[in-house]
Enzyme design. Sequence first.
Site, PDB file in Angstrom:
ATOM      1  N   GLU A   2      -5.037   1.921   2.943  1.00 17.80           N
ATOM      2  CA  GLU A   2      -5.027   0.622   3.629  1.00 17.80           C
ATOM      3  C   GLU A   2      -5.230   0.948   5.036  1.00 17.80           C
ATOM      4  O   GLU A   2      -5.797   0.140   5.873  1.00 17.80           O
ATOM      5  CB  GLU A   2      -3.723  -0.104   3.185  1.00 17.80           C
ATOM      6  CG  GLU A   2      -3.602  -1.350   4.212  1.00 17.80           C
ATOM      7  CD  GLU A   2      -2.941  -1.362   5.486  1.00 17.80           C
ATOM      8  OE1 GLU A   2      -3.227  -2.350   6.209  1.00 17.80           O
ATOM      9  OE2 GLU A   2      -2.617  -0.247   5.959  1.00 17.80           O
ATOM     10  N   ASP A  33       3.403  -6.428   3.550  1.00 15.73           N
ATOM     11  CA  ASP A  33       2.836  -5.211   4.472  1.00 15.73           C
ATOM     12  C   ASP A  33       3.431  -5.629   6.202  1.00 15.73           C
ATOM     13  O   ASP A  33       2.909  -5.223   6.924  1.00 15.73           O
ATOM     14  CB  ASP A  33       1.410  -4.891   4.606  1.00 15.73           C
ATOM     15  CG  ASP A  33       1.123  -3.814   5.188  1.00 15.73           C
ATOM     16  OD1 ASP A  33       2.231  -2.921   5.341  1.00 15.73           O
ATOM     17  OD2 ASP A  33       0.010  -3.585   5.571  1.00 15.73           O
ATOM     18  N   HIS A  72       0.819  -1.112  -0.031  1.00 11.75           N
ATOM     19  CA  HIS A  72       0.013   0.003   0.061  1.00 11.75           C
ATOM     20  C   HIS A  72       0.808   1.224  -0.052  1.00 11.75           C
ATOM     21  O   HIS A  72       2.039   1.303   0.580  1.00 11.75           O
ATOM     22  CB  HIS A  72      -1.145   0.016   1.202  1.00 11.75           C
ATOM     23  CG  HIS A  72      -0.636   0.056   2.480  1.00 11.75           C
ATOM     24  ND1 HIS A  72      -0.184   1.370   3.170  1.00 11.75           N
ATOM     25  CD2 HIS A  72      -0.225  -0.967   3.511  1.00 11.75           C
ATOM     26  CE1 HIS A  72       0.153   1.038   4.326  1.00 11.75           C
ATOM     27  NE2 HIS A  72       0.129  -0.347   4.622  1.00 11.75           N
TER      28      HIS A  72
END
Length: 471
Positions: A335, A363, A289
């Site tokens: 996100e 992530d 993201h």
Amino acid sequence: MKFLLTFVGVVHLLSLSSGKTIYKNDISQRTFQEIKEEIASYGDVAKAIINLAVYGKAQNRSYERLALLVDTVGPRPSGSKSLEKAIQIMYQNLQEDGLENVHLEPVKIPHWERGEESAVMLEPRIHKMAILGLGSSIGTPPEGITAEVLVVTSFEELQRRAPEARGKIVVYNQPYVNYSKTVQYRVQGSVEAAKVGAVASLIRSVASFSIYSPHTGIQEYQDGVPKIPTACITVEDAEMMSRMASRGNRIVIQLKMGAKNYPDADSFNTVAEIIGSKYPEQVVLVSGHLDSWDVGQGAMDDGGGAFISWEALSLIKDLGLRPKRTLRLVLWTAEEQGGIGAFQYYQLHKANISNYSLVMESDLGTFLPSGLQFTGSEKARTIVEEVMSLLQPVNITQVFRAGEGTDINFWIQAGVPGASLLDDLYKYFSFHHSRGDTMTIMDPKQMNVAAAVWAVVSYVIADMEEMLPRS
């Protein structure tokens, strides 16, 4: 029934390991040995990707690309001009990199700004506290909120002491167990405090380590429950107030927060591809993201994940490779607000869910990876384990359970196999959502290895003759 399902699962595993027939959607009848040999044939390609990423002309490229963006743009909170500037820069970068079908998919995202904020302990002594308001929190009145403090270590203690909470600021000093268990206090703390009449809540930062560093993040209000201001405080201040309270000290805090929620803003998910040569309608998705919180630089969370995902496609393109399936890069927006951009992507594309072989999201940092987390059928897991064996040259071959990511969970919950990069979580949550999330904690050599893992896995699964089998 549970025993029967377990027994069937064991039979599947035995059939895989013994070279019996492996089925994909009840059509394929290739043996696992044949699939294993197919994967082994990618050994030279995997070495070429690793050599280019770790030792060749592409080494340090993802680090340098990331540094340029975050030094230029800075943090990229949802709804901000800096996020939209970053999206436009990335749109141009992906085009200039020679990737295909580069485009922006419009979405609506939340817009929250923290404004000026402060917290001062007035009793039992004057102490200016470091705080960060939590995302979506309301602000205080201009004069602030001055109130006595009630310190608790759990929601259960808060319920037991509910009569004491009315009119007070609830301070949570919950111990850090792990992120998934402890983050509930950040997300739900204000609601639970409001239910018992508190006027504000302060949450001990959800962090594995602290050097007096507050860690922000999203919090959620609940319909029918009064909205009260909420912020995170440092581990050190939470523990200090807990000690003070245990001695019987009266603690009073003045909290001021200028936080505001604005109407939803326009934004974009950023998409680029290497179009598949044989099954272009089928997709392996790699992602990270682009948004971040408004403190630090968002270099680790999730600049690193976004940029090794871009690097994966760059490495494959630079080697002149074109997999049978389409490799699709998505850089998600918003996100941090709960996968807002990703949910809208899922709604737009879920009609083609049968064509998604694997969804991947990085992530959890791009330090030296421990391996790959994977969620999917046992048949698919066995295939992924063989793919990871191709990464023996960098000694990263382990496949763990629980592949996940805020942005890909929509697909995983619908049955699509999912993968995430497992990293040094202690280090990650030491800097997560804090002012310390800067390029200083990033390591170019570790990013090179992370990018190599990401590229090998995504390419091989995209190029295999068959999609990963589902349950």
